[in-house]
Design a protein around this motif. Structure first.
Motif, mmCIF file in Angstrom:
data_model
loop_
_atom_site.group_PDB
_atom_site.id
_atom_site.type_symbol
_atom_site.label_atom_id
_atom_site.label_comp_id
_atom_site.label_asym_id
_atom_site.label_seq_id
_atom_site.Cartn_x
_atom_site.Cartn_y
_atom_site.Cartn_z
ATOM 1 N N GLY A 455 14.522 14.476 57.969
ATOM 2 C CA GLY A 455 13.873 14.717 59.246
ATOM 3 C C GLY A 455 13.671 13.437 60.034
ATOM 4 N N LEU A 456 13.174 13.625 61.246
ATOM 5 C CA LEU A 456 12.915 12.500 62.146
ATOM 6 C C LEU A 456 11.863 11.547 61.571
ATOM 7 C CD1 LEU A 456 13.305 11.182 64.949
ATOM 8 C CD2 LEU A 456 11.663 12.829 65.873
ATOM 9 N N ALA A 457 10.893 12.105 60.836
ATOM 10 C CA ALA A 457 9.842 11.255 60.255
ATOM 11 C C ALA A 457 10.450 10.165 59.382
ATOM 12 C CB ALA A 457 8.874 12.103 59.437
ATOM 13 N N GLY A 458 11.490 10.522 58.628
ATOM 14 C CA GLY A 458 12.164 9.544 57.779
ATOM 15 C C GLY A 458 12.741 8.408 58.609
ATOM 16 N N TRP A 460 11.637 7.376 61.535
ATOM 17 C CA TRP A 460 10.522 6.534 61.996
ATOM 18 C C TRP A 460 10.108 5.558 60.904
ATOM 19 C CZ3 TRP A 460 7.274 11.266 64.050
ATOM 20 C CH2 TRP A 460 7.802 11.693 65.274
ATOM 21 N N ILE A 461 10.019 6.089 59.670
ATOM 22 C CA ILE A 461 9.572 5.228 58.562
ATOM 23 C C ILE A 461 10.601 4.126 58.305
ATOM 24 C CG2 ILE A 461 9.049 5.178 56.086
ATOM 25 C CD1 ILE A 461 7.972 8.083 56.444
ATOM 26 N N LEU B 24 12.943 22.102 63.286
ATOM 27 C CA LEU B 24 11.755 21.423 62.750
ATOM 28 C C LEU B 24 12.050 19.981 62.355
ATOM 29 C CD1 LEU B 24 10.090 24.221 60.574
ATOM 30 C CD2 LEU B 24 9.213 23.234 62.698
ATOM 31 N N ARG B 25 13.280 19.691 62.001
ATOM 32 C CA ARG B 25 13.633 18.325 61.581
ATOM 33 C C ARG B 25 13.422 17.305 62.693
ATOM 34 N NH1 ARG B 25 19.432 19.200 58.748
ATOM 35 N NH2 ARG B 25 18.739 20.227 56.842
ATOM 36 N N THR B 26 13.506 17.760 63.931
ATOM 37 C CA THR B 26 13.305 16.814 65.035
ATOM 38 C C THR B 26 12.151 17.249 65.949
ATOM 39 O OG1 THR B 26 15.114 17.933 66.179
ATOM 40 C CG2 THR B 26 15.655 15.865 65.109
ATOM 41 N N GLN B 31 7.102 16.707 62.659
ATOM 42 C CA GLN B 31 7.549 15.481 62.011
ATOM 43 C C GLN B 31 6.422 14.450 61.910
ATOM 44 O OE1 GLN B 31 10.407 14.784 60.317
ATOM 45 N NE2 GLN B 31 10.706 16.976 60.539
ATOM 46 N N PHE B 32 5.467 14.489 62.824
ATOM 47 C CA PHE B 32 4.334 13.593 62.697
ATOM 48 C C PHE B 32 3.535 13.944 61.434
ATOM 49 C CE2 PHE B 32 -0.132 12.425 63.435
ATOM 50 C CZ PHE B 32 0.028 11.054 63.531
ATOM 51 N N ARG B 34 4.837 15.420 58.792
ATOM 52 C CA ARG B 34 5.679 15.027 57.661
ATOM 53 C C ARG B 34 5.618 13.502 57.461
ATOM 54 N NH1 ARG B 34 5.268 18.570 54.651
ATOM 55 N NH2 ARG B 34 6.755 17.482 53.317
ATOM 56 N N PHE B 35 5.504 12.783 58.563
ATOM 57 C CA PHE B 35 5.381 11.315 58.508
ATOM 58 C C PHE B 35 4.172 10.937 57.638
ATOM 59 C CE2 PHE B 35 3.520 7.423 60.284
ATOM 60 C CZ PHE B 35 4.593 6.556 60.275
ATOM 61 N N ILE B 38 4.935 11.990 53.904
ATOM 62 C CA ILE B 38 5.907 11.095 53.238
ATOM 63 C C ILE B 38 5.266 9.744 52.940
ATOM 64 C CG2 ILE B 38 8.117 9.890 53.499
ATOM 65 C CD1 ILE B 38 8.963 12.285 55.348
ATOM 66 N N ASN B 39 4.443 9.265 53.863
ATOM 67 C CA ASN B 39 3.768 7.979 53.616
ATOM 68 C C ASN B 39 2.823 8.063 52.424
ATOM 69 O OD1 ASN B 39 4.293 5.609 55.468
ATOM 70 N ND2 ASN B 39 4.316 7.304 56.903
#
Lengths: 484, 49
Positions: A455-458, A460-461, B24-26, B31-32, B34-35, B38-39
């Motif tokens: 995804g886009l989050a990846g 950004w990270i 949803l991937r973009t 994604q915020f 998911r950000f 993931i962190n």
């Protein structure tokens, strides 16, 4: 006063140097020897390779950072290791040869009390006929190689814009390559870039690799929870290739790279060829080829280095079949078994065996990935080794720190397209890096800590990590707050 | 890029994402979130060392 000598200023060597210097008193010396004058954040080279970053954005000069932090820097390559001294010198030393402009070729003896070998790999393009940027294929292993790949991609795009169809072949250039993840990132960044430039319909994209299945990445793949199932990374990866219209050839050892045609052998023994207009194939790695000598000047290379030229450390190198491999085979302290003041970290240490199961074609060609040991684990082991050495140099009797890849987790972000609002990346965590089938019989890893999603989050990270690690490597204020 | 999946060829068998999954991937809001997730996952890896 004691001296710590570090060979190499990549992710492992530079991390060890900065941590050792900040922990050691001023009466001790930290010396770094590296043939390169610039530090390179290698994970961003794939973005240089598609033209969205420049080599200057992923590198910076080492000398000012070392001057600021009090590390002594020699721009030179190590030539030979003398762990017992010799030629009238009692202290151990490394013979180095300058690569500095104006001093190139000048040799110098650098004595040490403790040594960290963090030389990284030799990019062994010669292992495959015709492989490499000086011959018939491109690479993204260095910022310079990546810039060359970007120019090659521009030419291929120009041909597509003129209406020509092009085949782009990306992957690994030998049966024993590692770093499939980097080639995977480059593949999907190229695919994204072709879409961005409006020529995707003119391109046939083909992946070629020595992995047994897609999603192996040199670590035997991994299992993740997905959609109510526990699914192997093969499924996840094949899905992405299908979605992006990329063909794949696995179980392949590239044997010869001609201009425009690549020849390979498959695990079932077939000899095949594929035409390619743009070819990016990673080389296999070996150690840099340091020779070692005892006090009398007799060569002892074979007892210090493995045949691959990587350095022996505290691993179990007993030859045994895959079924008998154990997590405890992997090193914990990275100390040489022969010399207790020598350590090897990052790619420079000899792994006891691969992680993925070894496979051979009927003619005996090895076709399996060798183990990755870059990035996060590389930084962690370098830091722990540096702290252990600091304790010894300062005479502290503390508990020895360990950093076994069999007890360590790793996080990895694999870019699949660089754009702040439309980009994607695969975010992965694995624990432990080395599968433990005694503890986790079905999956080899702890399913609660092993994950993967795209995804886009990846993206950004990954983008944030680029700036964070460049900042950290420059030893700017509070750099220690950024973890390895 | 979507592909034309031909029976019995390699791209016929893997699962492909639905339009919703791809959107949803973009999707910035999703994604915020998911950000953040993931962190947290990555920090758990860091804290294990």
């Amino acid at each position: 006063m004691a001296r710590l000598l570090i060979l190499g200023a990549g992710i492992a060597g530079h991390t060890a140097a900065l941590h050792a210097r900040r922990k050691l008193g001023e009466d001790h010396e930290v010396v770094v020897v590296s043939p390169n004058s610039r530090w390179n954040w290698i994970p961003s080279n794939i973005w240089v390779g598609v033209g969205v970053m420049t080599p200057e954005q992923v590198t910076f000069p080492l000398a000012p950072v070392y001057e600021k932090t009090g590390v002594i820097f020699r721009q030179a390559k190590a030539v030979s290791l003398h762990p017992e001294g010799g030629e009238g010198v009692a202290r151990p030393y490394v013979m180095v040869e300058s690569t500095e402009p104006g001093k190139a070729g000048v040799r110098e003896r650098v004595e040490y009390d403790y040594l960290i070998n963090a030389t990284g790999p030799r990019l062994h393009f010669d292992a495959t006929d015709g492989l490499g940027p000086e011959k018939n294929s491109l690479s993204v292993c260095t910022a310079g190689h990546a810039a060359q790949a970007a120019a090659g991609l521009d030419e291929a795009v120009a041909r597509m814009q003129r209406g020509e169809r092009q085949t782009l072949l990306i992957g690994t250039g030998h049966g024993t390559c590692t770093c499939q993840g980097a080639a995977f990132e480059y593949l999907f960044n190229v695919e994204f870039e072709l879409r961005r430039r409006g020529v995707r319909d003119k391109a046939r994209l083909v992946w070629i690799s020595n992995e047994h299945e897609l999603g192996d990445f040199g670590m035997g793949g991994m299992f993740i929870r997905r959609g109510g199932y526990i699914t192997h990374s093969r499924v996840f990866t094949e899905s992405l290739y299908t979605e992006r219209g990329v063909e794949w050839i696995t179980q392949a050892a590239v044997k010869k790279v001609d201009r425009g045609e690549i020849h390979y052998e498959t695990l079932d023994g077939r000899q095949e060829s594929i035409a390619s207009d743009f070819t990016m194939l990673l080389p296999p790695f070996s150690g840099v080829g340091l020779k070692a000598f005892d006090r009398e000047g007799s060569e002892i290379t074979e007892s210090v280095f493995a045949p691959s030229n990587f350095m022996y450390v505290d691993a179990d190198y007993t030859k045994k079949p895959y079924e008998e491999w154990r997590p405890t085979d992997w090193p914990e302290t990275y100390r040489s078994p022969r010399y207790d003041n020598i350590y090897a970290v990052g790619i420079a240490f000899a792994p006891p065996h691969p992680i993925s199961r070894p496979m051979f074609s009927p003619s005996g060609t090895p076709i399996y990935p060798t183990p990755p040991r870059t990035g996060m684990p590389s930084g962690v082991m370098a830091r722990e080794v540096a702290f252990n050495i600091v304790d010894k140099m300062e005479g502290r009797e503390g508990k020895t720190r360990t950093a076994s890849m069999a007890k360590m987790g790793a996080a990895c972000i694999a870019s699949a397209g660089a754009s702040l609002m439309r980009g994607t990346a695969v975010s992965m965590t694995v624990y432990p890096i080395i599968p433990d089938f005694q503890k986790y019989p079905d999956t080899g890893r702890d399913i609660h800590y092993t994950s993967g999603e795209i995804g886009l989050a990846g993206h950004w990270i990954k983008h944030l990590l680029h700036f964070a690690f460049m900042y950290k490597a420059k030893a700017r204020p509070l750099w220690t707050a950024i973890p390895e | 890029m979507s592909t034309v999946r031909k029976p019995f060829e390699q791209s016929y068998y893997p699962p492909v994402p639905t339009p919703m999954t791809k959107a949803l991937r973009t999707n910035w809001v999703w994604q915020f979130l998911r950000f953040l997730v993931i962190n947290v996952r990555m920090l758990r890896m860091v804290r294990m060392h």
